[in-house]
Each structure stands twice: as C-alpha cells, then as structure tokens.
Design an enzyme around this catalytic site. Structure first.
Site, PDB file in Angstrom:
ATOM      1  N   GLU A  18      19.062  36.684  56.660  1.00 44.90           N
ATOM      2  CA  GLU A  18      18.275  37.672  56.119  1.00 44.90           C
ATOM      3  C   GLU A  18      18.556  38.109  54.807  1.00 44.90           C
ATOM      4  OE1 GLU A  18      16.507  39.635  58.003  1.00 44.90           O
ATOM      5  OE2 GLU A  18      16.881  38.779  60.135  1.00 44.90           O
TER       6      GLU A  18
ATOM      7  N   CYS B 152      17.423  46.482  50.858  1.00 47.19           N
ATOM      8  CA  CYS B 152      16.870  45.054  50.807  1.00 47.19           C
ATOM      9  C   CYS B 152      15.450  45.568  50.819  1.00 47.19           C
ATOM     10  CB  CYS B 152      17.109  44.252  51.814  1.00 47.19           C
ATOM     11  SG  CYS B 152      17.281  44.827  53.435  1.00 47.19           S
TER      12      CYS B 152
HETATM   13  P1  NAD Z   1      25.761  37.944  48.557  1.00 47.65           P
HETATM   14  O1  NAD Z   1      24.961  36.973  49.014  1.00 47.65           O
HETATM   15  O2  NAD Z   1      26.595  37.811  47.544  1.00 47.65           O
HETATM   16  O3  NAD Z   1      26.971  38.017  49.612  1.00 47.65           O
HETATM   17  C1  NAD Z   1      26.859  38.281  51.098  1.00 47.65           C
HETATM   18  C2  NAD Z   1      27.996  37.824  51.816  1.00 47.65           C
HETATM   19  O4  NAD Z   1      28.149  36.335  51.655  1.00 47.65           O
HETATM   20  C3  NAD Z   1      29.372  38.458  51.540  1.00 47.65           C
HETATM   21  O5  NAD Z   1      30.157  38.654  52.553  1.00 47.65           O
HETATM   22  C4  NAD Z   1      30.083  37.245  50.692  1.00 47.65           C
HETATM   23  O6  NAD Z   1      31.134  37.204  50.558  1.00 47.65           O
HETATM   24  C5  NAD Z   1      29.503  36.258  51.359  1.00 47.65           C
HETATM   25  N1  NAD Z   1      29.287  34.930  50.423  1.00 47.65           N
HETATM   26  C6  NAD Z   1      29.221  34.702  49.271  1.00 47.65           C
HETATM   27  N2  NAD Z   1      29.089  33.312  48.794  1.00 47.65           N
HETATM   28  C7  NAD Z   1      29.311  32.685  50.021  1.00 47.65           C
HETATM   29  C8  NAD Z   1      29.474  31.286  50.186  1.00 47.65           C
HETATM   30  N3  NAD Z   1      29.215  30.349  49.371  1.00 47.65           N
HETATM   31  N4  NAD Z   1      29.440  30.750  51.529  1.00 47.65           N
HETATM   32  C9  NAD Z   1      29.637  31.765  52.386  1.00 47.65           C
HETATM   33  N5  NAD Z   1      29.794  33.064  52.290  1.00 47.65           N
HETATM   34  C10 NAD Z   1      29.474  33.604  51.110  1.00 47.65           C
HETATM   35  O7  NAD Z   1      25.031  39.297  48.890  1.00 47.65           O
HETATM   36  P2  NAD Z   1      25.324  40.865  48.671  1.00 47.65           P
HETATM   37  O8  NAD Z   1      25.593  40.973  47.092  1.00 47.65           O
HETATM   38  O9  NAD Z   1      26.737  41.088  49.367  1.00 47.65           O
HETATM   39  O10 NAD Z   1      24.357  41.492  49.155  1.00 47.65           O
HETATM   40  C11 NAD Z   1      23.110  41.981  48.487  1.00 47.65           C
HETATM   41  C12 NAD Z   1      22.041  40.938  48.979  1.00 47.65           C
HETATM   42  O11 NAD Z   1      21.758  41.128  50.387  1.00 47.65           O
HETATM   43  C13 NAD Z   1      20.504  41.538  48.424  1.00 47.65           C
HETATM   44  O12 NAD Z   1      19.664  40.442  47.955  1.00 47.65           O
HETATM   45  C14 NAD Z   1      19.979  42.278  49.414  1.00 47.65           C
HETATM   46  O13 NAD Z   1      18.473  42.040  49.296  1.00 47.65           O
HETATM   47  C15 NAD Z   1      20.450  41.310  50.686  1.00 47.65           C
HETATM   48  N6  NAD Z   1      20.175  42.075  51.814  1.00 47.65           N
HETATM   49  C16 NAD Z   1      19.423  41.629  52.869  1.00 47.65           C
HETATM   50  C17 NAD Z   1      19.163  42.382  53.913  1.00 47.65           C
HETATM   51  C18 NAD Z   1      18.135  41.859  54.854  1.00 47.65           C
HETATM   52  O14 NAD Z   1      18.209  42.294  56.002  1.00 47.65           O
HETATM   53  N7  NAD Z   1      17.313  41.022  54.664  1.00 47.65           N
HETATM   54  C19 NAD Z   1      19.893  43.488  54.260  1.00 47.65           C
HETATM   55  C20 NAD Z   1      20.832  43.895  53.332  1.00 47.65           C
HETATM   56  C21 NAD Z   1      21.026  43.022  52.221  1.00 47.65           C
END
Ligand code: NAD
Length: 515
Positions: free
Chosen positions: A239, A273
C-alpha cells in the site's frame, strides 16, 4: 512525533511542541529469529482455534479501545502532531469500524464455500477453504499509525495467522500503545509481537522469511521490500503513495467542493496517502472557485489545541520535500495564492497552508507525492483534458470527480486509472470497510479491507469430493476406443445449441467402456 535513535533507544519527540516525551527500547536485530520462532509456535495454537474464539479476542480488544478512546487519541496526537479530532475521526474510528466489520463478516467470508461443479464432472462436489498462511509481517507508516498497523493485523489474526508488527520509528509511542492494547486484551503469547525500530529492523524482519508481508509506506521502500520478498517468493501486499487528483466541473456544488478541497488537501497537514494533491477546475468557474477555496483555507486554525483544525507536520524530513517542490514551482513561475515562500517559513513543524496556481504538468508539485499542506490548482477546458491530467502521473490511489451531472461524473470516474474514485466527496472510500482498498500503478499491489482483505491472509484452497463408488473415471486409462466418444461428447456439449441426446449417449457409452 518523531524519534531520535541512540544506544538502541528511540527518544520520542512530540512534533507539535518539540519536547522529548518518552524513550522506547529498540528491538535488537539478533532477536529476529526468536520472534519468528515464537510466532510459529503461537500460530499452531491460534490457527487451530475455531474462528468464533479468535473473534472473541477481537471483541475484547474493541471494548478496551472504546473504554480508553480518549487516552489513545492523546497518544496519537502527541506522537504525530495531528489534532485530537483527526486522531479520533480518522485513526481510531476506522480501526474500530474495521474490527466491527471483521467480527460480523469473517466467519462467513473465511468459511468453507461450496461452488458449482460442471456437468462434465458429474457426481462430484466442489468447495473453497481458507487456510491461514502462518506468520504475517506488518510494516506500517507514521501518518495514521494506529489504523494502518491495526487493520491489517486484525484481518490477519481473524484468519488464524500470528502477526509481527514493525511500526514506524517516527511514531513509536503508537507502536507501544498497540502492543499494550493487544497484550491487555489477552491474546495468547506470541500471537502478536511488536518489533520497535527503524529501517534496519524492518529490513531484518523482511529478510527473516515471514509467510506474508503486508507493507504500507513509500514507493521507495515498497520496491526494496518487494525485491527482498521476491528472493524467497514471499507474497506481499504493498500500500504505497498517491498523488490524488480532484476534478471540479463547472456544474458542481462549488461551495461544497471548495470546503472539500480545503479539507481533502490539508487534513492531517496533507500527510495522507489519499489527500487531494492536485486540483483541476473547469475554466468557466476557475476564478470563482479559487476565491471560495482561498476563503476556506484562510479560515483554518493551525495548532495543537482541542479546537484546532490543522496540526503540525509529523516527520521533519517531510518538510524538505514540501519545500523543494514549492521552490521549484515558484522558480518556474508559479503563483502563491495562500501561504508563504519557503524562505519566509517560521522554524518548527507547522507549515503554512499553501495554494499555488500557474503550475505546469511536468513540475514536481504535480508529478511527485508531496505529503504536506501544498495544493496546486490548474484550470481545464474539456472532459478529455481533465481525464488526461488526472491520469498523468505514476500514481493511482484515489481521485474525486465533482459535478451535478451524475452521468458525466460516472463516465469520468470510469476512465480514471485509480484504486478508488469518489463522486462529490473526497477520500471517503477508505472509511467504508466493505469496499476494497488499494492502488493502481505505483500506488501499490493488492487490496485489503472488504472480503479481499480477509482472504488475502489465507491460502485459498480448492477441494473436490467424490464419494469414491465408481471403479474408474471416463478420462482415466485405458484410452482405447474413447477418442471418437469424447469427440461427440464435447461437440454436443459445447455447441451453442446443445445436443442432449448425443451427449447422454456418448457419456453412457464412455461409462460402459470403463473397465
Ligand atoms: P516509509 O516507506 O519511509 O516507511 C514505512 C515503514 O517501512 C516504516 O515502518 C519504516 O521503518 C519501514 N522501512 C523503511 N525502510 C525499510 C526497509 N528497507 N525494509 C523494511 N522496512 C523498512 O514510509 P513513511 O514515510 O513511514 O510513510 C509515508 C508513505 O506511506 C507515503 O508515501 C504515503 O503515501 C504512504 N502511505 C500509503 C498508504 C496506503 O494505504 N496506500 C497509507 C499511508 C501512507
């Protein structure tokens, strides 16, 4: 809230006030195998419970959350900087509603289903069963830290999986709060485990061979996770981000649309998002609409009080993304309608609510996810042009179409490449748990919520039953003399006008030819 990491601990800083308000122990990566061992042991017991017993734990969890709703809202608000009203309306309510929905429907959705068996397979019965996958890894982001962690967790649990959650390190207090809620609801040990920490911890758990990965976060991380998962053929749901368009036709209820644009773009400081990140307005009403929108935006109150409309940003690094996009747009001739130039922004986590016009479709402000309080507004002349603009990014999560002409609105909605479309409202599809949720293009892979969201955590198993009375089947060996009989059987059966006499005759002869 954001956090600073030191000596295996996450110091939690409230973004709205800048104060350190807690400290959370990071999970050491050498413990990853231990988590999976515990998860697998717990899975054996949890998956063998009848679903009614598993759902009874969800009932307890729900009641605990209802009893402690105000306290949970305050944790979310402290941790993210979002205002209390948004914590309760957009993070707690959808979680409770999802639990309710799952309690009501999971038994039927995950129960054994009988499906039709074709006549050619006469004498057999066909069923579908749902078998839990094992240990599900949920990795969640910081913008709606409660619902985006808990909804996949409870969906996976209902199906009989055990769950490891790796919540965002940016909002670790909510991660701790979730762990505590599950613990106090009495879930059996190991059924739910929470691993705290940042991307290294997330990466270690991804490489630890879960049976399923449910990831919500950025496109960048989603691609890294998908690559790792591919190595072990681990199935995933991703997502990811969005750049949702809002299309306002001249015949729309402009007052409502202007209020919706202000809310859709600036709720949670735009860190949604599915927020309205691009606004396309039919040229005939462009100026009138822009004035209404500016009046709305200028009336919003930013702060952290109980009556504030817009809270702070959550993650300091996000401010640079917003700044960079606005800088580029202004340098290339865009015009500020509300808000300030980045060089005039005050220190801190509250950004001006910014409406920008005179932007081009190839600017970052149009093409890249902003995830902040920045709204570009663009006029359009024709339906075709609006659709082309809306479909003109790599994203496709949600969109909205505004018109009093229902037929036109539906026609446009039908042509948008998007996981969801709302007519005369914004964002709201996510609040109906009966609808599937997910993205197209780079907004993600897979769906959750609805029936899909329960079944995705299970292996869909096909079962066929034969009572086993007959000695043999017509398609088994020996084939001698059968070819012409099959020819007439299939020709009579599959012809547009079925020839039942030939069909029955061929079938009986085939049965008799079975030794
Ligand atoms: P992010 O990708 O930086 O982090 C998300 C999660 O992934 C965190 O828990 C982080 O610690 C973990 N993570 C980071 N690198 C990783 C790796 N290499 N391996 C495994 N885990 C890892 O995202 P964010 O900044 O926390 O969230 C914002 C983003 O999320 C925006 O792009 C937003 O659009 C998206 N988002 C999508 C939805 C949806 O339902 N489509 C909902 C909310 C947010």
């Amino acid at each position: 809230m954001h956090s600073v990491e030191y000596a295996g601990k996450l110091a939690v800083i409230a973004p709205a006030t800048g104060k350190v308000i807690a400290e959370i122990q990071e999970t050491p990566v050498h413990e990853v195998p231990l988590f999976y061992d515990q998860g697998r042991k717990a899975f054996d017991k949890w998956s063998s419970l009848p679903i009614t017993q598993r759902l009874a734990f969800l009932r307890k969890l729900k009641q605990l959350m209802v009893d402690e709703m105000d306290e949970i809202a305050r944790v979310i608000s402290d941790d993210t900087g979002k205002v209390l009203t948004e914590a309760i309306v957009a993070d707690i309510m959808p979680t409770l509603d999802a639990i309710d929905h799952i309690i009501r429907h999971a038994g039927q959705v995950l129960g054994r289903r009988r499906v039709k068996t074709p006549l050619l397979l006469f004498g057999k019965k066909s069923f579908i069963e749902y078998m839990p996958r094992g240990v599900v890894l949920v990795i969640s982001p910081w913008n709606y830290p409660l619902q985006l962690a808990m909804v996949p967790m409870i969906s996976a649990l209902a199906g009989g999986n055990s769950v490891i959650l790796k919540p965002s390190e940016v909002t670790p207090l909510v991660g701790k709060c979730i762990e505590d809620l599950f613990m106090r609801s009495g879930f059996p040990q190991g059924t739910i485990q929470v691993a705290h920490g940042g991307k290294e911890v997330g990466a270690a758990f991804t490489a630890g061979k879960p049976d399923y990965i449910f990831f919500t976060g950025s496109v960048r991380t989603g691609k890294i996770i998908q690559q790792q998962a591919a190595k072990d053929l681990i199935p995933t749901t991703l997502e990811l981000g969005g750049k949702d368009p809002m299309i306002v036709f001249g015949d729309a209820n402009l007052e409502r649309a202007a209020k919706a644009a202000a809310w859709g773009a600036f709720t949670n400081s735009g860190q949604v998002c599915m927020s309205a990140e691009r606004l396309y307005v039919e040229r005939a009403v462009y100026h009138e609409f822009l004035e209404k929108l500016k009046t709305e935006v200028n009336s919003l109150q930013q702060g952290d009080g109980i009556n504030a409309d817009v809270g702070s940003m959550t993650f300091p690094a996000q401010i640079n993304v917003v700044k960079e996009q606005l800088d580029e747009a202004l340098k290339r001739g865009a015009k500020l309608e509300t808000g300030l130039k980045p060089e005039d922004w005050k220190e801190g986590m509250f950004l001006p609510l910014t409406v920008v016009t005179e932007v081009d479709q190839d600017m970052k402000i149009i093409q890249e996810e902003t995830f902040g309080p920045l709204l570009p507004v663009v006029p359009f002349d024709t339906e075709e042009e609006a659709i082309a603009y809306a479909n003109g990014t790599v994203f496709g999560l949600n969109a909205s179409v505004w018109s009093r002409d229902r037929e036109k609105a539906r026609r446009v909605a039908c042509r948008l490449v998007s996981g969801a479309v709302v007519i005369n409202d914004v964002i709201i599809t996510v609040a109906n748990h009966g609808l599937p949720f997910g993205g197209t293009k780079e907004s993600g892979i897979g769906r959750y919520h609805s029936e899909a969201g329960l079944r995705v955590f299970c292996h869909e198993k096909s079962i066929m039953e034969d009572r086993g009375f007959m000695k043999s089947e017509i398609q088994w060996y020996p084939y001698k003399g059968k070819y012409p009989l099959f020819l007439s059987l299939f020709k009579s059966y599959f012809s547009e006008k079925r020839d039942w006499v030939t069909f029955v005759k061929s079938y009986i002869t085939l049965l008799k030819s079975n030794k």
